[in-house]
Design an enzyme around this catalytic site. Structure first.
Site, PDB file in Angstrom:
ATOM      1  N   THR A 129       2.297  -5.349   4.685  1.00 44.72           N
ATOM      2  CA  THR A 129       0.972  -4.715   3.183  1.00 44.72           C
ATOM      3  C   THR A 129       1.438  -3.256   3.105  1.00 44.72           C
ATOM      4  O   THR A 129       0.730  -3.231   1.973  1.00 44.72           O
ATOM      5  CB  THR A 129      -0.248  -5.800   3.048  1.00 44.72           C
ATOM      6  OG1 THR A 129      -0.896  -5.214   4.253  1.00 44.72           O
ATOM      7  CG2 THR A 129       0.190  -6.987   2.958  1.00 44.72           C
ATOM      8  N   TRP A 186     -10.153  -0.315   4.654  1.00 49.94           N
ATOM      9  CA  TRP A 186      -8.961   0.276   5.009  1.00 49.94           C
ATOM     10  C   TRP A 186      -8.495   1.559   3.969  1.00 49.94           C
ATOM     11  O   TRP A 186      -7.970   2.196   4.335  1.00 49.94           O
ATOM     12  CB  TRP A 186      -7.418  -0.377   4.514  1.00 49.94           C
ATOM     13  CG  TRP A 186      -7.880  -1.409   3.155  1.00 49.94           C
ATOM     14  CD1 TRP A 186      -8.401  -2.810   3.282  1.00 49.94           C
ATOM     15  CD2 TRP A 186      -6.943  -0.695   2.238  1.00 49.94           C
ATOM     16  NE1 TRP A 186      -7.775  -2.419   1.758  1.00 49.94           N
ATOM     17  CE2 TRP A 186      -7.391  -1.938   1.218  1.00 49.94           C
ATOM     18  CE3 TRP A 186      -5.971   0.423   2.599  1.00 49.94           C
ATOM     19  CZ2 TRP A 186      -6.543  -1.071   0.511  1.00 49.94           C
ATOM     20  CZ3 TRP A 186      -5.530   0.200   0.620  1.00 49.94           C
ATOM     21  CH2 TRP A 186      -5.369  -0.905  -0.013  1.00 49.94           C
ATOM     22  N   ARG A 215       0.499  -1.629   0.033  1.00 47.53           N
ATOM     23  CA  ARG A 215       0.159  -0.169   0.017  1.00 47.53           C
ATOM     24  C   ARG A 215       0.963   1.208   0.253  1.00 47.53           C
ATOM     25  O   ARG A 215       0.293   2.069   0.039  1.00 47.53           O
ATOM     26  CB  ARG A 215      -1.230   0.155   1.235  1.00 47.53           C
ATOM     27  CG  ARG A 215      -2.226  -0.743   0.850  1.00 47.53           C
ATOM     28  CD  ARG A 215      -2.736  -1.695   2.102  1.00 47.53           C
ATOM     29  NE  ARG A 215      -3.532  -2.898   1.543  1.00 47.53           N
ATOM     30  CZ  ARG A 215      -4.970  -3.504   2.300  1.00 47.53           C
ATOM     31  NH1 ARG A 215      -3.954  -3.362   3.147  1.00 47.53           N
ATOM     32  NH2 ARG A 215      -4.648  -4.846   1.700  1.00 47.53           N
ATOM     33  N   ASP A 233     -14.759  -9.934  12.937  1.00 44.72           N
ATOM     34  CA  ASP A 233     -13.827  -8.947  11.313  1.00 44.72           C
ATOM     35  C   ASP A 233     -13.946  -7.825  11.770  1.00 44.72           C
ATOM     36  O   ASP A 233     -13.851  -7.518  10.598  1.00 44.72           O
ATOM     37  CB  ASP A 233     -13.842  -9.481  10.250  1.00 44.72           C
ATOM     38  CG  ASP A 233     -12.733  -9.484  10.042  1.00 44.72           C
ATOM     39  OD1 ASP A 233     -11.624  -9.659  10.738  1.00 44.72           O
ATOM     40  OD2 ASP A 233     -12.675 -10.107   8.408  1.00 44.72           O
TER      41      ASP A 233
END
Lengths: 554, 112
Positions: free
Chosen positions: A174, A381, A128, A297
């Site tokens: 990531t 996100w 990212r 989650d």
């Protein structure tokens, strides 16, 4: 001699770029021509003060250049950086490139040789972003390394293995590290992995690992028996470094197994929390858990925004449940809590003063339970953006649900491709029961949640938002349409088909007196795999990995 | 140049390795094998990306598949289309991969 010419042209570039615009001063306006870190400024607003492109001329935007990122596996998910006329970009397989910000021409590129195990693990091969500081470009790799490159040449300066990649169920990076003074902090993936997620402190100069912070607290009250052994957590998005208090704030991931809480009847600290760490030592200054003993989650890994308001230092932070926590920056005490959507049903509500989850919905084993929002969250996100001129925070709200069905599962950190989640999937996605549109771009007051405007969508947005001093909001959608909105009213002023869906971060920068809007376009990720049954429009969206730069014609 | 040649040679060895002789393909029509394949499909979360019945997410029922290709996709994973399926060689045994193949073949277009 060559060096001299380089230095001279660099100085000229700097001179030219400072000549661009003189935007208003105040928080969020520093270093106006650049996009030097993931969320641009250390308050994480994703606000560019540049105002050459504005409401009156945005419909004249045209393409300045296009660059290809190479491998398109999982699309393009980065927020590129722009510093003094150079773009720093990372694409699939951790390929890093420096590009001329005026032309898109590549200056250098670098690609690490990745551990073949990256083909088998859950979270790969996307990244990212990169971080820049101390004359270096820093990356976290999908095989768990930190690497520093020379900012001018792309040559490797140091590398350090941080996660125990083969033995931690493939836990890796990531996201880019955070530059925190002369330290770097790296947060690992973990929520869906049979491991304990860590945050690492590394010397920026040498690459020496100085500390590790375990997001799984060693405490039998929080984690009865051996439940913490594979507790997950982690911190898979970049944190926020606050130089004023020398603190790095990270949001942490969910506890494992995601959907089963039978054996972890405690708070499950420090999952789904904000942790405030001293970047020199990794010492915990304070924490605030947002979702206790999560079974839905709802990671809290998202961006941590900083504000000064009425003499108070505040944090604004949304987690995946869609609840926004407004906290005191100095001790994490609660100022307010509000939800981005009224669709949520996993709790009746969250107590605005204490943060207690009221009326939580548990998940019976081997049986489907409808939970809203879905495991994609009330927002993904991808960051929102805050504009100090409008006082509004712009976010892509996801208004759809999923049926969750926990099933028993063995713990096996060598079963690399299987998530440590206690289910055979992340939930069967369904539209909201009340028939509402599945997504919208919302403009709200970040402290109270009061809504000023909303733009409803048939396919929800999964990319980060940009807002500018020109009174604009830029947002990209999964079908590839880039839109510019009036930041005050939400009116669509301009749109452009980028040719592939967007899952990344739009930025703005200026070089040689001209403002650019830089748009990564390239559909990919789990969203691209899981959304088509719910949104048939996405079935045919081609993947890509493209950077498109726009500016006004001369 | 030399390096490229060596790489090619290695790639060929791998491809050769994955191509199973006919007699090694087990009986994929055996209902027990198909059922075991479906259990594995759920346990190993193939369902995460393909749905519990193989028809959600990336829909396998709509693909025209052959058993060797399916075995290889599961063993070596899939990349390049923008989407990604993790590789399972050595994570699953060959026997397990054949079971999953039997289940996938039972729902693919070919089986009809």
């Amino acid at each position: 001699m060559g060096k001299l010419i380089f230095a001279a042209s660099l100085a000229l570039t700097c001179l030219l770029s400072t000549a661009t615009v003189a935007p208003a001063e105040g928080p969020g306006t520093e270093d106006p021509n650049n996009w030097p870190q993931y969320n641009r400024t250390s308050n994480a607003w994703r606000y560019s003060p540049l105002d050459q492109i504005n409401k009156d001329n945005v419909n004249k935007l045209s393409v300045a250049w296009i660059a290809q990122g190479g491998d398109i596996t999982m699309g393009i998910q980065e927020t590129p950086l722009a510093i003094d006329g150079v773009i720093y970009s990372i694409t699939s397989g951790n390929r890093v490139a420096a590009l001329d910000a005026k032309t898109g021409q590549e200056i250098w590129n670098y690609q690490p040789k990745l551990d073949p195990l990256t083909k088998k693990v859950l979270f790969s091969p996307y990244s990212r972003g990169v971080a820049v500081g101390d004359g270096k470009v820093f990356i976290g790799t999908v095989d768990g390394r930190g690497i520093a490159l020379d900012q001018k040449t792309g040559k490797e300066i140091w590398q350090v293995q941080l996660t125990d990649f083969a033995n931690c169920h493939g836990c890796n990076f990531t996201s880019p590290p955070v530059v925190a003074g002369d330290m770097l902090t790296f947060g690992s993936t973990a929520g869906e992995l049979a491991t304990q997620g860590k945050i690492f402190g590394v010397e920026a100069k040498s690459g020496k690992k100085v500390w590790e912070f375990n997001t799984i607290k060693d405490d039998p009250k929080s984690w009865p028996g051996t439940s913490g052994k594979y507790g997950g957590g982690g911190a898979w998005m970049p944190g926020t470094y606050d130089a004023e208090t020398n603190t790095v704030f990270y949001g942490t991931g969910n506890p494992g197994k995601d959907f089963i809480n039978e054996d972890r009847q405690g708070d499950n600290l420090y999952t789904d929390s904000i942790v405030a760490l001293d970047p020199k030592t990794g010492n915990l200054k304070w924490y605030r858990q947002e979702i206790k003993q999560d079974v839905w989650d709802y990671d809290s890994a998202y961006e941590v925004l900083l504000f000064k308001k009425d003499g108070k230092d505040l944090i604004v932070h949304m987690n995946k449940s869609g609840y926004v926590f407004v906290l005191d920056k100095n001790d994490g005490s609660i100022e307010n809590i509000w939800p981005v959507s009224d669709l949520k049903n996993f709790v009746k509500d969250i107590d605005k003063r204490t943060g207690e989850l009221i009326g939580r919905v548990e998940l019976p084993m081997n049986q489907e339970t409808l939970i809203c929002p879905s495991t994609f969250g009330g927002r993904s996100w991808n960051s929102g953006a805050y504009n100090p001129n409008t006082g509004l925070w712009y976010n892509n709200v996801l208004d759809f649900c999923g049926y969750l069905k926990p099933v028993a599962q063995k713990d096996d950190p060598k079963d690399y491709g299987t998530g440590h989640i206690g289910a055979s999937d992340f939930g069967r996605l369904v539209m909201a029961p009340d028939g509402r549109k599945p997504g919208r771009l919302d403009a709200r007051d970040p402290f109270t949640g009061e809504r000023k405007w909303t733009h409803e969508m048939d396919v929800p947005g999964f990319a980060s938002v940009l807002t500018t001093g020109g009174g604009l909001v830029f947002n990209g959608d999964p079908t590839g349409i880039l839109r510019a909105f009036d930041a005050d009213t939400g009116k669509v002023l301009w749109s452009f088909n980028t040719g592939s869906g967007m899952r990344s971060g739009i930025i703005s920068y200026a070089v040689a007196g001209e403002q650019y809007i830089l748009v990564p376009s390239g559909w990919g990720s789990y969203a691209a795999i899981l959304l088509p049954p719910l949104f048939p429009q996405l079935e045919k969206v081609p993947a890509a990995s493209t950077l498109i730069a726009f500016k006004l014609p001369k | 140049m030399m390096y490229k040649l060596v790489l090619m040679a290695i790639a060929c060895i791998f491809i050769g390795d994955a191509a199973y002789p006919q007699e090694d393909v087990p009986n994929l029509k055996d209902p027990k094998m198909i059922a075991a394949g479906h259990d594995l499909f759920l346990q190993k979360q193939c369902s995460r990306c393909h749905g519990e019945d193989g028809k959600g997410g990336v829909n396998l029922a709509r693909r025209d598949l052959d058993p060797r290709g399916v075995f290889q996709s599961i063993a070596d994973g899939r990349m390049g289309s923008g989407l990604r399926m993790p590789a399972s060689r050595d994570v699953l045994t060959d026997e397990e991969i054949w079971k999953a193949t039997a289940y996938v073949m039972s729902i693919s277009q070919q089986a009809k």
